[in-house]
Design a protein around this motif. Structure first.
Motif, mmCIF file in Angstrom:
data_model
loop_
_atom_site.group_PDB
_atom_site.id
_atom_site.type_symbol
_atom_site.label_atom_id
_atom_site.label_comp_id
_atom_site.label_asym_id
_atom_site.label_seq_id
_atom_site.Cartn_x
_atom_site.Cartn_y
_atom_site.Cartn_z
ATOM 1 N N LEU A 158 0.818 -1.205 0.000
ATOM 2 C CA LEU A 158 0.000 0.000 0.000
ATOM 3 C C LEU A 158 0.859 1.265 0.000
ATOM 4 N N VAL A 159 2.066 1.174 0.562
ATOM 5 C CA VAL A 159 2.986 2.320 0.518
ATOM 6 C C VAL A 159 3.223 2.746 -0.919
ATOM 7 N N PHE A 160 3.507 1.770 -1.778
ATOM 8 C CA PHE A 160 3.841 2.077 -3.167
ATOM 9 C C PHE A 160 2.594 2.403 -3.988
ATOM 10 N N ALA A 161 1.466 1.761 -3.667
ATOM 11 C CA ALA A 161 0.229 2.050 -4.388
ATOM 12 C C ALA A 161 -0.253 3.464 -4.083
ATOM 13 N N LEU A 162 -0.301 3.813 -2.807
ATOM 14 C CA LEU A 162 -0.754 5.144 -2.418
ATOM 15 C C LEU A 162 0.234 6.208 -2.862
ATOM 16 N N GLY A 163 1.525 5.956 -2.596
ATOM 17 C CA GLY A 163 2.551 6.918 -2.996
ATOM 18 C C GLY A 163 2.593 7.090 -4.503
#
Length: 373
Positions: free
Chosen positions: A69-74
């Motif tokens: 989710l870090v990479f998806a949201l970011g």
């Protein structure tokens, strides 16, 4: 813009920048997201807490937070920011005569490429909100109130935004709203109240947002929110919710002698953007109202002073230099919205030195987080 990519070096630079961005992304997703991930876990479970807004929003949608989710949201925030910046540049300058300027901005290792390297960190939210304020009309006090809301959201995301992007947002409001009219009493009262409210929120976040429960209880709660509780190594930065300001400053000054070694590199990176800075200076000089010129220069000085304070408090120097440059890029857009007495010549597309500078910044993939590269 009708030339083929291989016939126009500036379009070729942009194509190479796109490839570099993809490479930075592949490198980024292979690294453990220590700081960004823990910020998705922290919410207001134990009461008002600094750096907890993003985690609180995430908690509204999922009880367990996966690392991806870090990479998806970011990545989503990065794409929105990049897309809105392209739209802003097209509206402010256009691409036909200003392709070199776009290459120096969008292709700068201080801007989108470094935001890709810091994917998941909170810096880009300030840039995103500032771009939105540059795109929307500034016709009523609702604009001032929206800017205030954005500033408060940024402080709740991370209180250091008070020095990072809130001064830039305030400068955009002054340049786009207050200089476009004769400010009345309501304008002034609401503006001062907005500054005071944002400042009070910062004080609350800085001094009242420290975690009150034992660190073991805090870490245990964060672990309960992890999709994979076995990855406890991602919780190593939990101490920052307990660290007082005095400790942060002491750590920064302890690292200062070593970190100062990177200043020549930062100076070189800034120098490589000389064509952009020259165009910026000429744009300020071309403003038709002398008071506007003085206010723009004062705004740049205040923004820069804020970053000097950040330098004294937190040691992520590469990030601060990058965001300072981004703030100036955005202020340039605001300057171009002010009345000018003459047209400013665009950056020369055929100048040999300018081309060399453009190729160098194109090939630099990013600046980094703490030390250069």
């Amino acid at each position: 813009m009708n030339l083929r990519v291989w016939e126009n070096p500036w379009r070729l630079m942009l194509a190479i920048n796109a490839a570099v961005l993809f490479g930075v992304f592949l490198h980024k997703i292979a690294l453990p997201p220590f700081v960004p991930y823990i910020h998705l876990l922290v919410d207001y479970h134990f009461g008002f807490t600094k750096r907890a807004l993003i985690g609180a929003v995430v908690a509204l949608f999922t009880a367990k937070v996966p690392v991806w989710l870090v990479f998806a949201l970011g990545g989503a925030v990065w794409l929105i920011t990049a897309g809105l910046f392209v739209r802003l540049f097209r509206r402010t300058f256009g691409f036909d005569a200003h392709l070199p300027l776009f290459a120096f901005m969008a292709g700068s290792p201080l801007f989108l490429k470094n935001f890709m390297h810091t994917l998941g960190h909170f810096d880009i939210y300030g840039c995103l909100f500032a771009i939105i304020l540059l795109l929307i009309p500034a016709r009523s006090l609702l604009y001032v109130l929206l800017a205030t809301l954005f500033s408060m959201i940024l402080v709740l995301i991370h209180h250091i935004h008070l020095l990072m992007y809130v001064p830039t947002i305030a400068a955009i409001v002054v340049l786009r709203y207050y200089l476009a009219r004769v400010a009345n009493r309501s304008d002034m009262v609401i503006g001062i109240a907005a500054l005071a409210a944002t400042g009070l929120l910062f004080i609350a976040a800085q001094f009242l947002g420290t975690m009150a429960v034992p660190e073991a209880d805090f870490v245990g709660y964060l672990q309960s929110r992890m999709a994979d509780p076995t990855r406890t190594g991602l919780l190593g930065f939990a101490y920052i919710w307990y660290q007082p300001l005095s400790k942060e400053i002491a750590d920064t000054w302890g690292r200062l002698p070593h970190n100062l070694l990177g200043l020549p590199v930062f100076a070189l990176l800034i120098w490589l953007h000389t064509p952009l800075w020259r165009y910026f200076s000429n744009s300020i000089a071309a403003l038709s109202v002398s008071a506007h010129r003085r206010i723009v220069i004062a705004a740049i000085a205040i923004i820069s002073l804020g970053y000097l304070v950040v330098f004294a408090m937190v040691f992520d120097y590469s990030r601060w230099i990058s965001n300072w440059a981004v703030c100036l890029f955005l202020i340039l857009h605001a300057v171009k919205m002010l009345p000018a007495s003459r047209e400013v010549a665009p950056i020369s597309a055929g100048d040999r030195k300018t081309l060399i500078f453009g190729w160098i910044i194109t090939l630099i993939p990013r600046v980094g987080i703490i030390r250069p590269f």
